[in-house]
Design a protein around this motif. Structure first.
Motif, short mmCIF file in Angstrom:
data_model
loop_
_atom_site.label_atom_id
_atom_site.label_comp_id
_atom_site.label_asym_id
_atom_site.label_seq_id
_atom_site.Cartn_x
_atom_site.Cartn_y
_atom_site.Cartn_z
N GLU A 197 -117.68 -97.78 -59.82
CA GLU A 197 -117.17 -96.89 -60.87
C GLU A 197 -115.65 -96.70 -60.72
O GLU A 197 -114.91 -96.69 -61.71
CB GLU A 197 -117.88 -95.54 -60.82
CG GLU A 197 -119.37 -95.58 -61.14
CD GLU A 197 -119.65 -95.71 -62.63
OE1 GLU A 197 -118.70 -95.85 -63.42
OE2 GLU A 197 -120.84 -95.67 -63.01
N LEU A 247 -113.89 -99.88 -61.84
CA LEU A 247 -113.94 -99.99 -63.30
C LEU A 247 -112.89 -99.12 -63.96
O LEU A 247 -112.26 -99.51 -64.95
CB LEU A 247 -115.34 -99.61 -63.81
CG LEU A 247 -116.46 -100.62 -63.54
CD1 LEU A 247 -117.80 -100.05 -63.94
CD2 LEU A 247 -116.19 -101.93 -64.28
N ARG A 248 -112.67 -97.92 -63.40
CA ARG A 248 -111.63 -97.04 -63.94
C ARG A 248 -110.24 -97.61 -63.67
O ARG A 248 -109.37 -97.60 -64.55
CB ARG A 248 -111.75 -95.64 -63.34
CG ARG A 248 -112.93 -94.83 -63.87
CD ARG A 248 -112.82 -93.37 -63.48
NE ARG A 248 -112.89 -93.20 -62.03
CZ ARG A 248 -114.02 -93.05 -61.34
NH1 ARG A 248 -115.18 -93.08 -61.99
NH2 ARG A 248 -114.01 -92.90 -60.04
N HIS A 275 -114.22 -99.11 -67.58
CA HIS A 275 -115.32 -98.14 -67.46
C HIS A 275 -116.01 -97.86 -68.79
O HIS A 275 -117.20 -97.53 -68.81
CB HIS A 275 -114.81 -96.83 -66.84
CG HIS A 275 -113.66 -96.21 -67.56
ND1 HIS A 275 -112.39 -96.74 -67.54
CD2 HIS A 275 -113.59 -95.10 -68.35
CE1 HIS A 275 -111.58 -95.99 -68.26
NE2 HIS A 275 -112.28 -95.00 -68.77
N LYS A 329 -118.78 -100.87 -69.53
CA LYS A 329 -119.70 -101.25 -68.46
C LYS A 329 -121.05 -101.73 -68.98
O LYS A 329 -121.73 -102.50 -68.30
CB LYS A 329 -119.90 -100.08 -67.49
CG LYS A 329 -120.49 -98.84 -68.12
CD LYS A 329 -120.51 -97.67 -67.14
CE LYS A 329 -121.54 -97.86 -66.07
NZ LYS A 329 -121.68 -96.66 -65.22
#
Length: 234
Positions: free
Chosen positions: A107, A110-111, A116, A119
């Motif tokens: 997570e 992804l940010r 994010h 996803k």
């Protein structure tokens, strides 16, 4: 020992073919080593030999730990029927990684790479740069002892490049050894500890920038040294 050791007497794509020859080098924990050369010089062949993807290899490759490496390819590869997050879950299962820390790290990455919100989307709808970010994220999540990276900057925006280089520096501090093939010589000069300069399937120079300058007899940039060595071979 956590050292990547490569000694290739010769290697090629078919029996009795010698695309590269006399390639020997070690990469130590915490090192970032740049694999430099023009198109067709043999960089991809060296990487494929390390990964065990060639039919003809005479020599020895030692990768520390069992399957303790991650490969980031120049051309992203993915499953069309899997979403981004399903790729992340697949990497977790294949590498037998347990615990919530993996998901939390996923997570976070992804940010950092601004994926994010995507996803649960399919990578087939992504740009080349977004697909490359997926390859990078999966490699970072595995936390290998060795990274083998092929032209990682193609398609990445400036912020993604900066974020990627920052995270690679953290991985070096963790003790990971990194082999990176790149055409971006000015960036390589800034971030790499040592260099492997390849042309016509052979190492034409290797070492720190100062050592490459000495071998090329050029008191200049990595690009200046590289072009001088190239001209010497013509």
């Amino acid at each position: 020992m956590d050292t990547l050791k490569v000694k290739l007497n010769y290697a090629g794509y078919q029996k009795n073919s010698k695309i590269i020859s006399n390639i020997s080098f070690d990469i130590y924990p915490g090192e970032l080593v740049g694999l430099i050369g023009p198109n067709g010089a043999g960089k991809s062949t060296i990487i494929k030999a390390i990964l065990g993807l060639l039919n003809e290899v005479n020599g020895e490759i030692i990768i520390p730990g069992k399957n303790q490496y991650a490969y980031i390819p120049e051309h992203p590869t993915y499953y069309q029927e899997f979403t981004l997050w399903e790729h992340i879950e697949l990497a977790k299962a294949v590498n037998q990684i347990d615990g919530d820390e993996y998901d939390q790290r996923a997570e976070e990455l992804l940010r950092i790479f601004r994926l994010h919100k995507k996803k649960h989307q399919f990578p087939t709808s992504f740009s080349k740069g977004m697909q490359q970010k997926l390859m990078i994220i999966i490699a970072l999540l595995i936390k290998p002892k060795v990274y083998i990276i092929d032209e990682p900057f193609i398609g990445l925006d400036p912020k993604a490049i900066k974020d990627f280089l920052f995270i690679l520096e953290q991985e070096r501090k963790r003790g990971a050894a990194i082999l990176m093939s790149t055409h971006v010589l000015d960036t390589a000069e800034k971030i790499c500890d040592r260099f492997l300069l390849v042309n016509h399937g052979q190492l034409i120079a290797q070492g720190t920038l100062a050592e490459v300058q000495e071998q090329s007899e050029v008191d200049g940039s990595l690009m200046d040294c590289f072009y001088e060595l190239m001209e010497d071979m013509e």
